[in-house]
Design a protein around this motif. Structure first.
Motif, PDB file in Angstrom:
ATOM      1  N   GLY A 136       0.820  -1.215   0.000  1.00 13.90           N
ATOM      2  CA  GLY A 136       0.000   0.000   0.000  1.00 13.90           C
ATOM      3  C   GLY A 136       0.849   1.257   0.000  1.00 13.90           C
ATOM      4  N   ARG A 137       1.886   1.274   0.845  1.00 13.47           N
ATOM      5  CA  ARG A 137       2.795   2.427   0.901  1.00 13.47           C
ATOM      6  C   ARG A 137       3.533   2.602  -0.421  1.00 13.47           C
ATOM      7  NH1 ARG A 137       5.952   2.212   6.712  1.00 13.47           N
ATOM      8  NH2 ARG A 137       4.124   2.271   8.078  1.00 13.47           N
ATOM      9  N   PHE A 138       4.001   1.474  -0.969  1.00 16.24           N
ATOM     10  CA  PHE A 138       4.726   1.523  -2.230  1.00 16.24           C
ATOM     11  C   PHE A 138       3.841   2.080  -3.337  1.00 16.24           C
ATOM     12  CE2 PHE A 138       5.708  -0.514  -6.302  1.00 16.24           C
ATOM     13  CZ  PHE A 138       7.016  -0.086  -6.488  1.00 16.24           C
ATOM     14  N   ALA A 139       2.604   1.606  -3.408  1.00 17.98           N
ATOM     15  CA  ALA A 139       1.677   2.058  -4.448  1.00 17.98           C
ATOM     16  C   ALA A 139       1.413   3.552  -4.320  1.00 17.98           C
ATOM     17  CB  ALA A 139       0.369   1.273  -4.358  1.00 17.98           C
ATOM     18  N   ASP A 140       1.197   4.039  -3.093  1.00 16.36           N
ATOM     19  CA  ASP A 140       0.950   5.465  -2.889  1.00 16.36           C
ATOM     20  C   ASP A 140       2.159   6.296  -3.293  1.00 16.36           C
ATOM     21  OD1 ASP A 140      -1.543   4.885  -1.934  1.00 16.36           O
ATOM     22  OD2 ASP A 140      -0.989   5.020   0.192  1.00 16.36           O
ATOM     23  N   CYS A 141       3.358   5.819  -2.907  1.00 16.87           N
ATOM     24  CA  CYS A 141       4.585   6.540  -3.231  1.00 16.87           C
ATOM     25  C   CYS A 141       4.804   6.576  -4.740  1.00 16.87           C
ATOM     26  CB  CYS A 141       5.772   5.863  -2.528  1.00 16.87           C
ATOM     27  SG  CYS A 141       7.387   6.580  -2.921  1.00 16.87           S
ATOM     28  N   LEU A 142       4.643   5.427  -5.402  1.00 23.04           N
ATOM     29  CA  LEU A 142       4.848   5.360  -6.846  1.00 23.04           C
ATOM     30  C   LEU A 142       3.832   6.227  -7.580  1.00 23.04           C
ATOM     31  CD1 LEU A 142       6.353   4.067  -9.213  1.00 23.04           C
ATOM     32  CD2 LEU A 142       4.696   2.199  -9.154  1.00 23.04           C
ATOM     33  N   ALA A 143       2.567   6.174  -7.159  1.00 25.55           N
ATOM     34  CA  ALA A 143       1.533   6.977  -7.799  1.00 25.55           C
ATOM     35  C   ALA A 143       1.844   8.459  -7.658  1.00 25.55           C
ATOM     36  CB  ALA A 143       0.172   6.659  -7.178  1.00 25.55           C
ATOM     37  N   SER A 144       2.332   8.856  -6.474  1.00 26.17           N
ATOM     38  CA  SER A 144       2.676  10.255  -6.233  1.00 26.17           C
ATOM     39  C   SER A 144       3.813  10.701  -7.140  1.00 26.17           C
ATOM     40  CB  SER A 144       3.056  10.448  -4.765  1.00 26.17           C
ATOM     41  OG  SER A 144       3.460  11.780  -4.519  1.00 26.17           O
ATOM     42  N   ARG A 145       4.818   9.859  -7.291  1.00 30.55           N
ATOM     43  CA  ARG A 145       5.956  10.198  -8.139  1.00 30.55           C
ATOM     44  C   ARG A 145       5.551  10.296  -9.600  1.00 30.55           C
ATOM     45  NH1 ARG A 145      11.303   9.503  -6.454  1.00 30.55           N
ATOM     46  NH2 ARG A 145      11.474   9.335  -4.203  1.00 30.55           N
ATOM     47  N   LEU A 146       4.733   9.341 -10.045  1.00 31.37           N
ATOM     48  CA  LEU A 146       4.308   9.368 -11.441  1.00 31.37           C
ATOM     49  C   LEU A 146       3.401  10.558 -11.723  1.00 31.37           C
ATOM     50  CD1 LEU A 146       3.626   5.569 -12.050  1.00 31.37           C
ATOM     51  CD2 LEU A 146       5.502   6.929 -12.944  1.00 31.37           C
ATOM     52  N   ALA A 147       2.487  10.829 -10.789  1.00 33.26           N
ATOM     53  CA  ALA A 147       1.591  11.975 -10.967  1.00 33.26           C
ATOM     54  C   ALA A 147       2.387  13.269 -10.941  1.00 33.26           C
ATOM     55  CB  ALA A 147       0.534  11.982  -9.867  1.00 33.26           C
TER      56      ALA A 147
END
Length: 224
Positions: A136-147
């Motif tokens: 969950g943390r990884f997904a949030d972090c990756l989504a934030s970076r991509l966005a």
């Protein structure tokens, strides 16, 4: 044990795919991980894990055994060993990416995990809980970076990298120019459920220590 996770990122699959392969940029989204070297196929590095007062560091390698850019499927095999102990960790991670109707990307991850040593004492249920929270943390972090990369690209008109991905620069792990990230705290990551399970064990150990100390004191008193 086998773990299954799914998450989504707010970019098309053609942007999410190279982003997941950009290990040096993804690494900061993985708590406790340090990338020392990456040649495009093999990753050398370490992961630091904290279990209560004990900190365990695993060093090893991870190899991409499959990178199918057409099917958007990858297979990563990682092997690590404790730097100060006999514990080991091995994981085979299979990830598949699919384009969503809303333009985002769905990521499905299957992990075949084998752990020996101190972290293994918590068993499958607890490790599964930790895995869920970490993904969950990884997904949030990756989504934030991509966005964030997409917004920067629109604002500046930049074309991005050769793979079409822009993201905030990650701390340099190789060469030791940046401080090491904090260890992955299993107790804090799992939260209350794990604390409840560990509490009886900790209490039993505490009682055992008290009994041993008293017996030693009595033994010394008798010898006197």
């Amino acid at each position: 044990m086998e773990l299954h996770h799914e998450f989504t990122v707010p970019v098309p699959v053609d942007r999410a795919w190279p982003a997941l392969l950009d290990i040096e940029r993804v690494a900061p989204c993985l708590p406790g991980a340090v990338v020392e070297e990456y040649d495009g196929k093999t990753v050398t590095g370490s992961v630091k894990v904290k279990v209560g007062p004990v900190t365990v560091t695993y060093r090893g390698t991870a190899v991409f055994e499959e990178q199918d850019a057409v099917a958007h499927r990858m297979v990563l095999v990682a092997n690590g060993r404790e730097t100060r102990g006999q514990g080991t960790a091995r994981a085979t991670v299979t990830a598949a990416l699919d384009e969503r109707e809303d333009g985002g990307t769905a990521v499905s991850v299957r992990t075949d995990l084998t752990v020996t040593g101190r972290p293994a004492q918590f068993g499958r249920g607890v490790l599964a809980e930790v895995g869920d929270r970490l993904v969950g943390r990884f997904a949030d972090c990756l989504a934030s970076r991509l966005a964030g990369g997409a917004e920067e690209e629109r604002a500046t008109g930049a074309t991005g990298t050769a793979e079409g991905v822009t993201a905030p620069a990650a701390p340099a792990a190789a060469g030791g120019t940046e401080s090491e990230p904090p260890a992955l705290d299993l107790l804090r990551t799992a939260g209350v459920p794990l604390a409840k399970r560990v509490a009886p064990v900790a209490a039993a150990l505490a009682v055992l220590v008290v009994v041993v100390v008293r017996l030693r004191r009595r033994g010394r008193g008798r010898r006197r």
